[in-house]
Each structure stands twice: as C-alpha cells, then as structure tokens.
Scaffold this motif. Sequence first.
Motif, PDB file in Angstrom:
ATOM      1  N   TRP A   1      46.633  38.616  43.557  1.00  0.00           N
ATOM      2  CA  TRP A   1      45.753  37.271  43.241  1.00  0.00           C
ATOM      3  C   TRP A   1      45.092  37.917  41.762  1.00  0.00           C
ATOM      4  O   TRP A   1      44.999  36.824  40.920  1.00  0.00           O
ATOM      5  CB  TRP A   1      44.697  36.980  44.135  1.00  0.00           C
ATOM      6  CG  TRP A   1      43.994  36.113  43.699  1.00  0.00           C
ATOM      7  CD1 TRP A   1      42.505  36.136  43.239  1.00  0.00           C
ATOM      8  CD2 TRP A   1      43.990  34.525  43.986  1.00  0.00           C
ATOM      9  NE1 TRP A   1      42.038  34.851  43.214  1.00  0.00           N
ATOM     10  CE2 TRP A   1      42.857  34.012  43.618  1.00  0.00           C
ATOM     11  CE3 TRP A   1      45.054  33.843  44.503  1.00  0.00           C
ATOM     12  CZ2 TRP A   1      42.880  32.522  43.256  1.00  0.00           C
ATOM     13  CZ3 TRP A   1      45.038  32.527  44.450  1.00  0.00           C
ATOM     14  CH2 TRP A   1      43.797  31.723  44.030  1.00  0.00           C
ATOM     15  N   ASP A   2      44.714  38.810  41.493  1.00  0.00           N
ATOM     16  CA  ASP A   2      43.770  39.222  40.531  1.00  0.00           C
ATOM     17  C   ASP A   2      44.911  39.066  39.266  1.00  0.00           C
ATOM     18  O   ASP A   2      44.336  38.943  38.116  1.00  0.00           O
ATOM     19  CB  ASP A   2      43.492  41.063  40.569  1.00  0.00           C
ATOM     20  CG  ASP A   2      42.194  41.035  41.541  1.00  0.00           C
ATOM     21  OD1 ASP A   2      41.823  39.784  41.901  1.00  0.00           O
ATOM     22  OD2 ASP A   2      42.095  42.261  41.754  1.00  0.00           O
ATOM     23  N   HIS A   3      46.216  39.265  39.632  1.00  0.00           N
ATOM     24  CA  HIS A   3      47.084  39.174  38.432  1.00  0.00           C
ATOM     25  C   HIS A   3      47.387  37.799  37.640  1.00  0.00           C
ATOM     26  O   HIS A   3      47.621  37.552  36.654  1.00  0.00           O
ATOM     27  CB  HIS A   3      48.460  39.881  38.569  1.00  0.00           C
ATOM     28  CG  HIS A   3      48.516  41.269  38.780  1.00  0.00           C
ATOM     29  ND1 HIS A   3      49.733  41.788  39.331  1.00  0.00           N
ATOM     30  CD2 HIS A   3      47.631  42.185  38.702  1.00  0.00           C
ATOM     31  CE1 HIS A   3      49.461  43.072  39.392  1.00  0.00           C
ATOM     32  NE2 HIS A   3      48.075  43.256  39.131  1.00  0.00           N
ATOM     33  N   PHE A   4      46.813  36.648  38.314  1.00  0.00           N
ATOM     34  CA  PHE A   4      47.021  35.542  37.911  1.00  0.00           C
ATOM     35  C   PHE A   4      45.839  35.132  36.889  1.00  0.00           C
ATOM     36  O   PHE A   4      44.645  35.427  36.910  1.00  0.00           O
ATOM     37  CB  PHE A   4      46.582  34.148  39.079  1.00  0.00           C
ATOM     38  CG  PHE A   4      47.711  34.077  40.056  1.00  0.00           C
ATOM     39  CD1 PHE A   4      48.669  33.233  39.750  1.00  0.00           C
ATOM     40  CD2 PHE A   4      47.732  34.692  41.002  1.00  0.00           C
ATOM     41  CE1 PHE A   4      49.516  32.975  40.686  1.00  0.00           C
ATOM     42  CE2 PHE A   4      48.411  34.506  42.125  1.00  0.00           C
ATOM     43  CZ  PHE A   4      49.598  33.629  41.915  1.00  0.00           C
TER      44      PHE A   4
ATOM     45  N   ALA B   1      41.566  36.304  47.233  1.00  0.00           N
ATOM     46  CA  ALA B   1      40.619  36.947  46.405  1.00  0.00           C
ATOM     47  C   ALA B   1      39.668  37.791  47.328  1.00  0.00           C
ATOM     48  O   ALA B   1      39.398  37.513  48.556  1.00  0.00           O
ATOM     49  CB  ALA B   1      39.932  35.731  45.600  1.00  0.00           C
ATOM     50  N   ARG B   2      39.425  38.952  46.751  1.00  0.00           N
ATOM     51  CA  ARG B   2      38.484  39.811  47.090  1.00  0.00           C
ATOM     52  C   ARG B   2      37.766  40.408  46.124  1.00  0.00           C
ATOM     53  O   ARG B   2      37.919  40.394  45.051  1.00  0.00           O
ATOM     54  CB  ARG B   2      39.148  40.909  48.069  1.00  0.00           C
ATOM     55  CG  ARG B   2      39.803  40.690  49.284  1.00  0.00           C
ATOM     56  CD  ARG B   2      39.017  40.260  50.378  1.00  0.00           C
ATOM     57  NE  ARG B   2      39.740  40.013  51.564  1.00  0.00           N
ATOM     58  CZ  ARG B   2      40.611  38.962  52.079  1.00  0.00           C
ATOM     59  NH1 ARG B   2      40.395  37.941  51.158  1.00  0.00           N
ATOM     60  NH2 ARG B   2      41.267  38.871  53.112  1.00  0.00           N
ATOM     61  N   PRO B   3      36.396  40.838  46.496  1.00  0.00           N
ATOM     62  CA  PRO B   3      35.498  41.360  45.376  1.00  0.00           C
ATOM     63  C   PRO B   3      36.099  42.563  44.795  1.00  0.00           C
ATOM     64  O   PRO B   3      36.996  43.228  45.347  1.00  0.00           O
ATOM     65  CB  PRO B   3      34.230  41.682  46.304  1.00  0.00           C
ATOM     66  CG  PRO B   3      34.063  40.973  47.609  1.00  0.00           C
ATOM     67  CD  PRO B   3      35.824  40.885  47.897  1.00  0.00           C
ATOM     68  N   PRO B   4      35.775  42.470  43.479  1.00  0.00           N
ATOM     69  CA  PRO B   4      36.204  43.715  42.756  1.00  0.00           C
ATOM     70  C   PRO B   4      35.973  45.171  43.315  1.00  0.00           C
ATOM     71  O   PRO B   4      34.617  45.177  43.954  1.00  0.00           O
ATOM     72  CB  PRO B   4      35.931  43.550  41.394  1.00  0.00           C
ATOM     73  CG  PRO B   4      34.851  42.339  41.496  1.00  0.00           C
ATOM     74  CD  PRO B   4      34.803  41.880  42.641  1.00  0.00           C
ATOM     75  N   PHE B   5      36.443  46.360  42.850  1.00  0.00           N
ATOM     76  CA  PHE B   5      36.129  47.495  43.260  1.00  0.00           C
ATOM     77  C   PHE B   5      34.924  47.819  42.401  1.00  0.00           C
ATOM     78  O   PHE B   5      34.756  47.658  41.200  1.00  0.00           O
ATOM     79  CB  PHE B   5      37.397  48.469  43.091  1.00  0.00           C
ATOM     80  CG  PHE B   5      36.841  50.019  43.464  1.00  0.00           C
ATOM     81  CD1 PHE B   5      36.599  50.309  44.648  1.00  0.00           C
ATOM     82  CD2 PHE B   5      36.778  50.672  42.313  1.00  0.00           C
ATOM     83  CE1 PHE B   5      36.036  51.655  44.741  1.00  0.00           C
ATOM     84  CE2 PHE B   5      36.443  52.191  42.683  1.00  0.00           C
ATOM     85  CZ  PHE B   5      36.041  52.531  43.807  1.00  0.00           C
TER      86      PHE B   5
END
Length: 272
Positions: free
Chosen positions: A49-52, A151-155
């Motif tokens: 998802w982050d790659h979008f 989506a999940r919160p970033p590290f």
Amino acid sequence: MLTFIVLLAAATEPVSDDPGMNAIPIDYTTVGPADIQIPVSASVRAETWDHFIIKPSEPHRVRVACIVLTEVGVPGACVPESFIAPGKKTIDWVAARSAYEKAFPSDDPAEAALYFAASQRMNAVRVTPRPDSKSMFAIRIFEETISPTDARPPFTPGESLGTLQVTITRPPDGRLMGMLYPTLALRNSVEAEIRMTCRIEADFSLLCRDPGQIALRPADAGDQTADLIEDFRFSTYQLASTMRLGPKTIDGRDAVGRDLRIRIAWKLPSAD
C-alpha cells in the motif's frame, strides 16, 4: 536475542523466460483460502500500500494469473487474468508475459499499479504444493482486494523488547520457513541476516513496518541485489505473521502494543 535459522534444499525459481514455457497448463479455479498455506500478511499489505503514489480511495478486487512452481507451491510472475484466454488447456507463458509488458504501464497508470501490487502480494503467499503434478509449473488464478484498510501507521523507532523478554507461544514452523525462502536467493545461493522491529498486535501476532537491516551474503548480487533485499524483507514479514506471542512479558507487563526486536538468519544447507 533469539535467532531463527532456516536450512533447506534449493528450488527452481518460476521465471517467465525459461525454455519450455510455451505450454503451461492452466487451472481456472480461483485459489481459495483452504489452498493458501501462508496468506498475505498485514505487513505485506501495508508495505505494498505504501508503494502507491496515488492511494486508491475505495476497495478494488484484482484478479491475476500467476505461474506456480507446483512441487513447492511458490507463485512467481503474474499477469492480469484477462491475459489468459478462457477455455484453453495450456498457454504460451512467454507470449502472455510479453503481451502484458507491452500493455503495462498502460494509459491508466492507476490500473497498472493495482496489478503490480496484487502481483507483489501473490508472490509472498504460499499455496498447497502438488508434488504429484505431471507438470513442473501451472497457471493459477488468484483474487486480491486492495483497499484503504490495508494502510498501517508508519514505523516509528522507539523502546522495544528483545525476544528473551517475551513468551513465544507459536515459534516459526520449519516447514513454512522452508517454503518462504526466496526462490531468487536459492537460485543464486544467497543468504541473509535480517534484524527488524515488529509490533505485537491485539491477537498476539506481529505486524512489521520496519524496513529492517538486511545483510546479504554475498553482499553484492549485482543488478539483483535490490530484488533480493525486497524478497527477503517480504519473506520475513510473512514469517513473522505466523508467530504468536504470550499476553504478558516475562516481567508481567501487557505485551500488546509493545515493539519486539527479531533477528532472522536465512541460511542455505551446508555442503557437508
């Protein structure tokens, strides 16, 4: 820190340009949950998802056809299902891949991004092997939903626990660990050591958002280095998703919501 080590025999990577790929049998049955031994983890969903660049605003159901190494249940390259003609027993996989590469990126980059994300996710799953299959490869149909809920919160780095500070109620299963060893790494005799931090979720599973520190051996694999790093990262995310933790830390505190440091050593079998 507890170390998990994987030892297994090498396998052949299901690549799309090998000779003899002009008559791969097609299984039109959609791969269902009962046939998936290692499903797409929340960690892999979040990473893809982050790659979008432009995030989809609503769920999209994406169907892809992937070449699967039947003996070990490992999916390889994928194309949209529409590139598989209905009613055929076999397909020229090289031709299908070539047609896909000419069509994508298409005039609709958002559509291309959806298929790419679905393919990345399917490469991370493992399906029930078919060791008695008459064909080394088969084309299987997978369905994946890509949604804003991925989506999940970033590290965010912070205080974390070591594995000696928690109870691991379900350690990595050796059989699943062997299935997850990246085929590209096996093919090129590459090992890796991964250190990353994962969050203990409400169901005592691990959600990994840390890109991790990934050390390859040998360190330089030429133009395949980036692919190997991503493959090991995704395999580690998948492996971590199969683990379960106890509800309390060793000193009696709640484990949920805490971060845990893990170290995974992916090792090839010894020649001895």
